[in-house]
Every structure is written in C-alpha cells, then in structure tokens.
Design a protein around this motif. Structure first.
Motif: not given
Length: 589
Positions: A187-198
């Motif tokens: 339910x709380x986890x890190x995404x495998x992607x960064x956002x546009x600003x890294x």
C-alpha cells in the motif's frame, strides 16, 4: 373536451385539469411514476450539490494554506510542485554553521524529551553528521524547524519500536510477522519510475491496505520512507513526490482508519516533500481529503493537487506534472502489479545481509547519505535497453534518431569529437528521464534490470554507430534500386495549410515559429560556432537539425506552385543552418 385530449399516454397532460374531466386518482400508477421521478431527481440534485460542496470545502482548505505564505514562499512551493525549482548546491562550510545552529536549538528544547534519553544512550548515533544533515535538507536548511522535527522523530520512533531500538537503524529483522504481512501488501511503495525532474515517486495505494493493527502499518511505512531517504543524497536534495491513488479498485479498504497517525508519521520524518497528488473518482472519498489536508502545514497544502476522474483522466493529469503513466504499476485490468515492490524489498534484504558486519549500534548513514546502491529498476519508455537489436521503445528510438543525425560527423571525426558526440547523446537521453539498462543476470535478479556504468553506455552508443555504418555500406553495395532496397520515393510535398508551427521554412519567413526557434538556438550557440573548426561546426549544425526534428518540426523548401517540399536530406538542412550562423555573424558586425 374529451378524456383522450386531457391525457397523453395515460399521464395527465401537463397537469392541467380540463372542465368536465375528472382528475386522476392520487393512487394511480401515473401519479406515482411522476412523484417517484420527482423524488429521484431531487435526491440526485441534492447529492450533486453535496458533492460540489465537499469539493469546494477541500479546495478551500488548500487555498487557506496558501494564504499563510508570503509571495516568495508560495512561488517556491509551486516551483517544487511543477519540478522547476533549482537544486540547492551545498557548501560544507555553510553546513557546518547550520549544524552548530541546529545543536543550539536542540539544547534549548530537548529537556525531558525522548531525544535527550537517546543522546545519553548513544551520542555518536544521535549527533551523526549525515543523520542531522538529512533533517536540515528536509526542512529547507532551517535549523529551528529541523530541531523540532528531530525531537518529534525520536518520540515517534520510540512509540513504534520501543526504547531498545531507539539508537540504531531499523531493518527488516526488526519487523514481526504481522509487520511483514502489512509490508508485502504494497500500500506504500516506491515507483520504478522517476518524474520528469528526476525525483523519486512514492505511491500510496489505499486499496491494498491490510494489517492487524494500525501500528503494523505505521512501522512498515517508517521503514519504507527511511530506506527511500537513505538510498542517496539526491532523494533528500531534490525531494520526493507522493501520489495517493484512490481510483476504482484502489479506494481505501480501511475507510480512513489511521489517516491522522499516518500524517503524523510523515510529518516526523525528514521528508523534503516536493509535491503531493491526490487522485480520486468518488466524491465520498472527499471526507478523507478534509481530514488529511486539515492536518497539513501551510507549505505542504501549497504544493498539493487534487485530481478527480477515471484512471485515464488522473494519469493524464499526473503526466502534466511530469509523472509518467508507468509510475503506477497497473496491469492490463488495472490491478496493481507488485513485482517491482517485491524486487525492491528483496534488494533491501540483501543489502542488510551484506552489512551484517557492522555493529548494530552504529548508524549506517554516511556524511552524504548511503551511497547510491543499485536496488534494481523497471524500464520506462524513455530508457535505452542494452539487449541488442530486439530492443524497442522511445528511448532506443531516440538513440537511433540521434545516431542517424550524427553518423557522418562521427565517421569523419577525431577521437575527441566522437567523444563529444557521445557525451551529447548521453545528455539528451538523460534530459528525457532515460537511463541505460541491462538485464540483471544475477541469481537474485529474477528478470529485473540494472543501470549500466558510463563505460558501458559509451560502448552501447559506439556499437550503434558501427551497426549503422555496416547497414549503410551494405545498402550502397546492393545499388539504389537493387535487391534488398526500395527504389527512391518521390519527395514529400505539403500544402500551405499542412505546414506545422515548428517547421523551418526556407527563405525569409521571420514570423514562422520554427524559424524563430532556430534563430534562438543559433543565438545561443553562435559563440561556440565561431570558435569551432570545420568539423565541429558541422557537428553543431547537425545537433540543431536534430533539435528542430525532436520538436516536431521539418525543413521545407518552397515550390513554384505554392506548395512546400519536405527536405529529407539532413545535409541540405545543415547547410541551411550554417547559412543562418554566417548571417547572424554578419549582423553582429
């Protein structure tokens, strides 16, 4: 008037009673139908008005937070939200001064607190430079705010894990079975992607919440958040973007239980929260927003956005803030895929096993945070996959487009100029949020991906140029219309109405946006162009052609019939750019 005229389809005609015609019985089906529809419409209207009021109330809470900020503070928070704020460059001497100030503030307020007892038990852990600097970064280098948060942090840690674990890092070994079951739900986890600003994206998926007691959830949330912060100094400096997703199957399965405790936990951690995005599709969930946002300090409300709509609509709105669609790991049926979450936890466990040689009472935070360890990752569309010719995606396509643009300059260039071309291509991939990834072939990898070192990146780009050269040589050997090649196609032609805004038109077309863009780029690079040799000038011209094409523009030549011919030969386009450079130099003189 007859009865037939006084009614229509069995219903009283407009409710008008005609002379000589008996009114419809109150208990007749027609009257009941009208009353039912009127009641249903009124109920729907009230519900809509209530939903609109709830949304307005939530928006009012967010706006109210902004009113407590100065103009400069509000601008800073908005820049963080949109990912355009400048990254702070730390100075060791300035950090030393801030740490001294932090120490003074702590000495004033620590009496009788959990922090004071922790300091007596293990002063080297509590006063660790890297640990305290993490709180300074999380509070915009405000020593007073950092001191208050450190006091709150130790009180929270003792409440969750007890006094015995107060002065050492929390690991997976400190979790009991109920904690681990709550942790694995994701339910709380890190995404495998960064956002546009890294920046790191932290996902909150309330529909996956599962725990025996709220403390199970709070303990695992503490672990995930602290691991995220300890991974690298970059996560602390750039900040973390939080996406709380309440859409469709992801609605809260616990009906808001423990929301105030979760908010209290987040406020006690050294989180540099860069943005908070709340996605929902059900007005009934607005109550949770009122609860959560009312507990937020003003500066956090100023960088909070509420997105209302379906999966597609919310993902589109998130993308407008630089958060890619792949950030939320959906399956084709919009179920949450937990494979990356489990992979990340497995890497955390491996790292803890490797560090078992450390004393459990010594902090594992170095001066700048834990060195950036490779926890594995999932590819995004902008990544370059180093898996040979079968690779596909926007990242590999972008690499191939650039290789085609730079092919002649690379083949004719010196070692120094080739290195410059490779540097330029690597920077361009990174600018779009891309990475160079290869399959994790270790036994623990289980099909994951890891980032390659810079040496391997250069090798990948060099191999791309060599493969491209071989194909071009093979094409020339077979002849322009021989076996294996297509005959030359006629030039592409567009009408005046089909000209795009970012197209560059040959001739004097100063009002065309594409020509203005080209002129702006030339002004920026004019000094470099004038000081370059012939080969470097060709490289600069080629890079500008590449930039115009990446913006969706083309180079068009006028035809006698008023139409435009699309320039397919990059050399012709580069000659056009070189002419612009020379014309700009003459104007300056």
């Amino acid at each position: 008037m007859s009865t037939e005229l006084a009614s229509f389809g069995g219903l009283p005609f407009c409710g008008i009673q005609c002379p000589g015609v008996a009114p419809a019985e109150p208990s007749s089906p027609s009257t009941q139908f009208i009353k039912h529809n009127h009641h249903h419409h009124s109920h729907q209207q009230k519900k809509t008005n209530g939903d609109r009021k709830d949304r307005n109330d939530v928006e009012a809470i967010l706006v109210q937070g902004m009113q407590h900020l100065t103009f400069d503070e509000l601008q800073q928070e908005q820049e963080d939200l949109h990912g355009v704020s400048a990254e702070c460059q730390e100075d060791n001497q300035a950090i030393d001064g801030l740490l001294e100030s932090l120490k003074e503030h702590l000495n004033r307020i620590k009496t009788g607190t959990v922090y004071e007892s922790a300091e007596k038990r293990n002063p080297s852990y509590v006063t660790n430079r890297g640990f305290q600097t993490m709180f300074l970064r999380g509070n915009r280098y405000d020593p007073k705010a950092a001191a208050v948060q450190i006091i709150r942090f130790y009180a929270t840690k003792q409440d969750l894990f007890g006094t015995d674990k107060l002065v050492r890092d929390i690991t997976l070994q400190d979790m009991d079975q109920d904690d681990m079951e709550a942790l694995m739900c994701g339910s709380i986890q890190m995404s495998s992607c960064l956002d546009r600003s890294g920046r790191v994206v932290l996902l909150a998926i309330p529909g996956l919440r599962s725990f025996k007691s709220i403390k199970n959830e709070l303990r695992y949330e503490y672990y995930v958040c602290m691991e995220l912060l300890k991974q690298s100094q970059e996560s602390q400096n750039k900040g973390v973007v939080v996406v709380s997703y309440f859409v469709d199957k992801c609605k809260d399965s616990k009906n808001g239980e423990g929301f105030s405790q979760t908010m209290g936990l987040l406020l006690s951690l050294p989180f540099n929260l860069a943005g908070f995005h709340w996605c929902l599709d059900d007005p009934a969930q607005l109550l949770f927003g009122k609860m959560a946002f009312s507990l937020m300090p003003p500066r956090l409300r100023a960088k909070t956005k509420m997105h209302f709509g379906s999966h597609f609509e919310c993902q589109y709105l998130l993308a407008s803030y630089g958060i890619p669609r792949e950030a939320i790991p959906f399956s084709s049926s919009y179920d949450i895929d937990l494979s990356y979450h489990k992979y990340w936890l497995k890497k955390c466990a491996q790292k803890e096993e490797e560090s078992n040689g450390h004393s459990p009472s010594s902090p594992q935070i170095s001066e700048g945070g834990v060195s950036s360890s490779n926890y594995g990752c999932c590819p995004t569309e902008n990544d370059v996959l180093c898996i040979g010719r079968k690779a596909s995606g926007a990242g590999n396509d972008r690499l191939m487009t650039m290789a085609n643009s730079f092919a002649d300059s690379y083949d004719l260039g010196t070692i120094k100029s080739r290195r410059a071309i490779i540097n330029c291509m690597m920077d361009e991939i990174r600018k779009h949020g891309g990475r160079f990834l290869k399959p994790d072939t270790s036994e623990e990898g289980e099909g994951g991906w890891i980032e390659v070192e810079e040496k391997e990146m250069r090798k990948k780009i060099g191999q791309t140029f060599r493969n491209l050269r071989r194909r071009r040589v093979a094409s020339k050997c077979t002849g322009s219309a021989g076996v294996g090649t297509r005959p030359a196609s006629p030039p592409s032609v567009v009408t005046a109405e089909e000209v795009k805004p970012n197209d560059v038109l040959f001739g004097k077309n100063k009002l065309q946006r594409g020509n203005q863009l080209l002129q702006d780029l030339i002004e920026q690079m004019a000094a470099d162009y004038d000081s370059s040799n012939r080969g470097q000038k060709k490289l600069l011209a080629s890079s500008l052609v590449c930039k115009i094409k990446e913006s969706g523009g083309r180079f068009l030549k006028p035809m006698e019939d008023g139409r435009w011919e699309v320039v397919s030969d990059d050399e012709v386009a580069e000659q056009k750019v070189s002419v612009h450079f020379r014309n700009f130099r003459r104007k300056k003189r």
